[in-house]
Design an enzyme around this catalytic site. Sequence first.
Site, short mmCIF file in Angstrom:
data_model
loop_
_atom_site.label_atom_id
_atom_site.label_comp_id
_atom_site.label_asym_id
_atom_site.label_seq_id
_atom_site.Cartn_x
_atom_site.Cartn_y
_atom_site.Cartn_z
N HIS A 1 44.38 -25.60 -50.99
CA HIS A 1 44.47 -24.60 -52.07
C HIS A 1 44.80 -25.31 -53.38
O HIS A 1 45.97 -25.49 -53.75
CB HIS A 1 45.54 -23.54 -51.74
CG HIS A 1 45.58 -22.42 -52.73
ND1 HIS A 1 45.57 -21.09 -52.35
CD2 HIS A 1 45.60 -22.39 -54.08
CE1 HIS A 1 45.60 -20.32 -53.42
NE2 HIS A 1 45.62 -21.10 -54.50
N THR B 1 36.07 -21.67 -60.48
CA THR B 1 35.36 -20.46 -60.90
C THR B 1 34.14 -20.90 -61.71
O THR B 1 34.30 -21.55 -62.75
CB THR B 1 36.28 -19.61 -61.81
OG1 THR B 1 37.61 -19.61 -61.27
CG2 THR B 1 35.77 -18.19 -61.93
N ARG C 1 31.61 -21.42 -64.38
CA ARG C 1 31.85 -21.10 -65.80
C ARG C 1 30.61 -21.40 -66.62
O ARG C 1 30.11 -22.53 -66.59
CB ARG C 1 33.04 -21.95 -66.27
CG ARG C 1 33.57 -21.68 -67.63
CD ARG C 1 35.04 -22.10 -67.71
NE ARG C 1 35.29 -23.49 -67.39
CZ ARG C 1 35.33 -24.47 -68.29
NH1 ARG C 1 35.14 -24.22 -69.58
NH2 ARG C 1 35.58 -25.72 -67.92
N GLY D 1 42.52 -15.41 -59.88
CA GLY D 1 42.69 -14.83 -61.21
C GLY D 1 43.98 -14.04 -61.33
O GLY D 1 44.73 -13.87 -60.36
N GLU E 1 50.21 -12.06 -54.31
CA GLU E 1 50.80 -13.11 -55.13
C GLU E 1 51.93 -12.56 -55.99
O GLU E 1 52.89 -13.25 -56.31
CB GLU E 1 49.66 -13.56 -56.04
CG GLU E 1 49.70 -14.94 -56.52
CD GLU E 1 48.41 -15.22 -57.28
OE1 GLU E 1 47.44 -14.42 -57.18
OE2 GLU E 1 48.38 -16.23 -57.96
N ASP F 1 48.17 -25.79 -55.53
CA ASP F 1 47.67 -24.74 -56.44
C ASP F 1 47.16 -25.35 -57.75
O ASP F 1 45.96 -25.39 -57.99
CB ASP F 1 48.73 -23.68 -56.72
CG ASP F 1 48.12 -22.31 -56.94
OD1 ASP F 1 46.89 -22.17 -56.78
OD2 ASP F 1 48.86 -21.36 -57.27
N ASP F 2 48.09 -25.81 -58.61
CA ASP F 2 47.70 -26.33 -59.93
C ASP F 2 48.60 -27.51 -60.28
O ASP F 2 49.55 -27.38 -61.06
CB ASP F 2 47.86 -25.21 -60.97
CG ASP F 2 46.94 -24.03 -60.69
OD1 ASP F 2 45.73 -24.14 -60.98
OD2 ASP F 2 47.42 -23.02 -60.14
P1 IMP Z 1 39.08 -23.14 -62.32
O1 IMP Z 1 38.68 -21.99 -61.47
O2 IMP Z 1 38.66 -24.47 -61.79
O3 IMP Z 1 38.65 -22.96 -63.75
O4 IMP Z 1 40.66 -23.23 -62.29
C1 IMP Z 1 41.53 -22.47 -63.13
C2 IMP Z 1 41.49 -20.99 -62.78
O5 IMP Z 1 41.99 -20.80 -61.47
C3 IMP Z 1 42.40 -20.13 -63.65
O6 IMP Z 1 41.76 -19.70 -64.82
C4 IMP Z 1 42.73 -18.95 -62.75
O7 IMP Z 1 41.75 -17.95 -62.83
C5 IMP Z 1 42.66 -19.56 -61.36
N1 IMP Z 1 44.01 -19.81 -60.84
C6 IMP Z 1 44.72 -20.94 -60.89
N2 IMP Z 1 45.91 -20.77 -60.28
C7 IMP Z 1 45.93 -19.51 -59.85
C8 IMP Z 1 46.90 -18.75 -59.14
O8 IMP Z 1 48.00 -19.19 -58.79
N3 IMP Z 1 46.57 -17.46 -58.90
C9 IMP Z 1 45.37 -16.91 -59.25
N4 IMP Z 1 44.45 -17.60 -59.91
C10 IMP Z 1 44.72 -18.89 -60.20
ZN ZN Z 2 45.68 -20.36 -56.43
#
Ligand code: IMP
Ligand code: ZN
Length: 364
Positions: free
Chosen positions: A34, A123, A125, A195, A225, A304-305
């Site tokens: 994740h 996501t 883009r 999101g 969440e 996560d991030d």
């Molecule tokens: P991307 O999808 O590679 O652009 O990664 C960033 C995006 O992941 C963010 O804009 C959020 O929409 C989504 N995201 C990142 N962390 C979370 C989370 O903890 N919950 C829900 N969405 C997340």
């Molecule tokens: Zn996440």
Amino acid sequence: MSVASAAAAASAAPAPEPSPEQSFARRLPKIELHAHLTGSISRECLHDIWQSIQGRDSAVNLQDPLVAIPSDKVDYDLDTFFPLFSSYIYKLCSDLPSIEYSTKAVLQDFQSDGVVYLELRTTPRAIPDRGITKDDYVKAVLNIFNAWNRDNTNTLRAYLILSVDRRNTVAQAEEVVDLCIKYSSTGVVGIDLCGDPAKGDVRIFTGSFARAKAAGLKMTLHFAEADISASDAELETLLSWKPDRLGHVIHVKDEYCKVIKRENIGVELCLSCNVHARMITGTYSDHHFGMWRLTNVPVALSTDDVGVFCSPLSNEYALAAEHFNLSRAEIRKLCTGVVDSIFTGNDEKDRLRRIYSQWDGWAA
Ligand code: IMP
Ligand code: ZN
């Protein structure tokens, strides 16, 4: 601009001496299930991209990432976290060279942390100003993944999950499903719902996720969440899609926990993110990892991030070991359990089981 220069910048600050648990967790071969691509970009990598934009595109007037996202700031909550992407990071990574460069750097960072298997999600883009479609975006990311996986010197194998954003329309969700299906033989292994939990009505996506499942894609969903995304109606809808894994799983009543256990749905748990963003009450030792680790379901500790919360997967394992007193045998059981919930097939499962059975660091 090179990946090496980002790594050099990262290593410029003197690192504190790691504890024995951190050293063990660093060496441990790990599985990450994740992680969001854009949220995994380090600040140093963003800084590299920012510098290269200064030379290339003087019209882009953005603050230096090292100023905009200070290195010691990790207390992003659900109100400040999502705008960080929409109003800053997406503007910075807004052309194919930046997307390719950052994707490569993210894979390198996970590998350097001892991750041997990664399912990274993103996501799709579109960047209309640059003539980039969602298809171009996915293709660019996949090309980096596939070149990476072909390189035998890499110990990490990476696969892609495409995310539907809760703010998407049905048409946009259908486009994500189309991309998942189109690229399912070249590296896309699943679909995700992510999101801002305060946004959207998940019921509108029921048909799209059913189509993805019927096409053979695996499914993971951000689940309960926040309080606001944990109504009975929402959780029943999400469970009715028959997901293979669930992310976060925070505000879940007993009756839904029972379903997760009965259906053996894997859970992806993110300790640091949940603590820093105050998504749970209390701290690490209060995390629901303490409950889930004692159940039958596969538990995948996840970041996560890591670009935002600055806790690599090795640190998540070290934190879990420290706060839940995990023995080496318990960590081994946790790691091998994760293998069962990966989205790729038996080749990768066999490779991972072999890695764990041959690893000589368990007793160290
Ligand atoms: P991307 O999808 O590679 O652009 O990664 C960033 C995006 O992941 C963010 O804009 C959020 O929409 C989504 N995201 C990142 N962390 C979370 C989370 O903890 N919950 C829900 N969405 C997340
Ligand atoms: Zn996440």
